[in-house]
Write a protein that holds these residues in place. Structure first.
Motif, PDB file in Angstrom:
ATOM      1  N   UNK A 123       0.836  -1.201   0.000  1.00 60.70           N
ATOM      2  CA  UNK A 123       0.000   0.000   0.000  1.00 60.70           C
ATOM      3  C   UNK A 123       0.869   1.248   0.000  1.00 60.70           C
ATOM      4  N   UNK A 124       0.554   2.144  -0.902  1.00 60.58           N
ATOM      5  CA  UNK A 124       1.287   3.403  -0.982  1.00 60.58           C
ATOM      6  C   UNK A 124       0.350   4.562  -0.678  1.00 60.58           C
ATOM      7  N   UNK A 125       0.845   5.526   0.030  1.00 63.99           N
ATOM      8  CA  UNK A 125       0.060   6.754   0.190  1.00 63.99           C
ATOM      9  C   UNK A 125       0.960   7.937  -0.120  1.00 63.99           C
ATOM     10  N   UNK A 126       0.355   9.020  -0.645  1.00 69.35           N
ATOM     11  CA  UNK A 126       1.178  10.108  -1.168  1.00 69.35           C
ATOM     12  C   UNK A 126       1.904  10.905  -0.096  1.00 69.35           C
ATOM     13  N   UNK A 127       2.980  11.458  -0.532  1.00 69.31           N
ATOM     14  CA  UNK A 127       3.766  12.362   0.297  1.00 69.31           C
ATOM     15  C   UNK A 127       3.337  13.770  -0.120  1.00 69.31           C
ATOM     16  N   UNK A 128       2.711  14.497   0.774  1.00 68.63           N
ATOM     17  CA  UNK A 128       2.242  15.819   0.373  1.00 68.63           C
ATOM     18  C   UNK A 128       3.308  16.900   0.535  1.00 68.63           C
ATOM     19  N   UNK A 129       4.392  16.531   1.203  1.00 67.66           N
ATOM     20  CA  UNK A 129       5.537  17.439   1.251  1.00 67.66           C
ATOM     21  C   UNK A 129       5.383  18.566   2.238  1.00 67.66           C
ATOM     22  N   UNK A 130       6.455  18.840   2.936  1.00 66.01           N
ATOM     23  CA  UNK A 130       6.470  19.957   3.871  1.00 66.01           C
ATOM     24  C   UNK A 130       6.707  21.246   3.079  1.00 66.01           C
ATOM     25  N   UNK A 131       6.035  22.280   3.468  1.00 65.83           N
ATOM     26  CA  UNK A 131       6.314  23.567   2.836  1.00 65.83           C
ATOM     27  C   UNK A 131       7.543  24.199   3.473  1.00 65.83           C
ATOM     28  N   UNK A 132       8.266  24.938   2.691  1.00 64.64           N
ATOM     29  CA  UNK A 132       9.399  25.674   3.261  1.00 64.64           C
ATOM     30  C   UNK A 132       8.828  26.850   4.064  1.00 64.64           C
ATOM     31  N   UNK A 133       9.639  27.391   4.946  1.00 70.02           N
ATOM     32  CA  UNK A 133       9.201  28.534   5.764  1.00 70.02           C
ATOM     33  C   UNK A 133       8.750  29.677   4.850  1.00 70.02           C
ATOM     34  N   UNK A 134       9.522  29.850   3.761  1.00 76.97           N
ATOM     35  CA  UNK A 134       9.213  30.920   2.816  1.00 76.97           C
ATOM     36  C   UNK A 134       7.820  30.705   2.197  1.00 76.97           C
ATOM     37  N   UNK A 135       7.553  29.466   1.803  1.00 79.60           N
ATOM     38  CA  UNK A 135       6.252  29.132   1.212  1.00 79.60           C
ATOM     39  C   UNK A 135       5.130  29.378   2.213  1.00 79.60           C
TER      40      UNK A 135
END
Ligand SMILES: [Zn+2]
Length: 228
Positions: A123-135
């Motif tokens: 089973x795979x689930x997506x990596x939504x990714x951390x936003x950078x501080x700037x973002x």
């Protein structure tokens, strides 16, 4: 005798009662929208299991079976990214997600490779990714909150599926993996991708080709959707 004022007052109360109850009903009746994505199709066969059957056939059969199993659930609305053997490219699948805005996307695949010994579901689930501080500073909307929600919901569903699939294929689960899923890339949607077994493992292949096992997998996934 009723004067005009009293009649208006009674009418007012009746109207607000009506609005109140109908508002209540629609809140209770809000359907969860599920989008099932049978991978491959048409020209894109996916992994071949034998000369007649490919990954695209098995993903479609299981998807149609899940839809059928959930047809009577009043609180669920189930859509498919394809309901026949046709070519659907990645952009079309993403367009479906954008249009339908599902509460959950369930992608179906058949695994292959890693030698004959590799077997079991994955089973795979997506990596939504951390936003950078700037973002984070730049984003005035609630993107990071939404990302968190999608991440949590995806993991929650992956765990439910893991439990139901483990019951079906004991000691066969290869666990949960966080990964970039091409189909959800750049989209915020709770999602799980199910690799139903290995076409390259003789035992798995036999199971995947059996209509009985396909139905069992569909039942396990339908049950998971109901408890989600
Ligand atoms: Zn595939």
């Amino acid at each position: 005798m009723l004067d005009k004022k009293k009649i208006l007052l009674i009418l007012g109360i009746l109207v607000s009662l009506l609005i109140f109850t109908s508002g209540d009903l629609s809140a209770a009746g809000k359907k969860k929208i599920i989008l099932i994505d049978p991978a491959h199709g048409g020209k894109e066969q996916g992994i071949k299991l034998n000369k007649d059957v490919s990954e695209k056939d098995i993903t479609l059969r299981v998807a149609l079976s899940i839809k059928q199993l959930l047809a009577k659930e009043n609180n669920l609305e189930v859509f498919l990214t394809r309901d026949s053997d046709k070519t659907v490219d990645l952009d079309d699948r993403k367009d479906s997600i954008k249009k339908i805005k599902p509460d959950l996307l369930l992608s179906l695949h058949v695994n292959g490779g890693f030698g004959k010994d590799a077997s079991g579901f994955e089973l795979y689930y997506p990596e939504f990714g951390e936003e950078t501080v700037k973002e984070k500073k730049a984003a005035k909307d609630n993107t990071s909150e939404l990302k968190n929600k999608c991440q949590n919901e995806s993991l929650r569903m992956a765990k439910i599926i893991q439990g139901n699939m483990n019951a079906l294929f004991p000691r066969k689960g290869r666990g949960l993996r966080k990964a970039d899923l091409p189909v959800t890339d750049g989209l915020l949607v709770p999602a799980v991708s199910v690799e139903m077994g290995f076409a390259t493992n003789p035992e798995d292949k036999k199971k995947l080709l059996s209509v009985n096992t396909q139905t069992e997998i569909a039942k396990a996934l339908a049950k998971s959707i109901k408890s989600f």
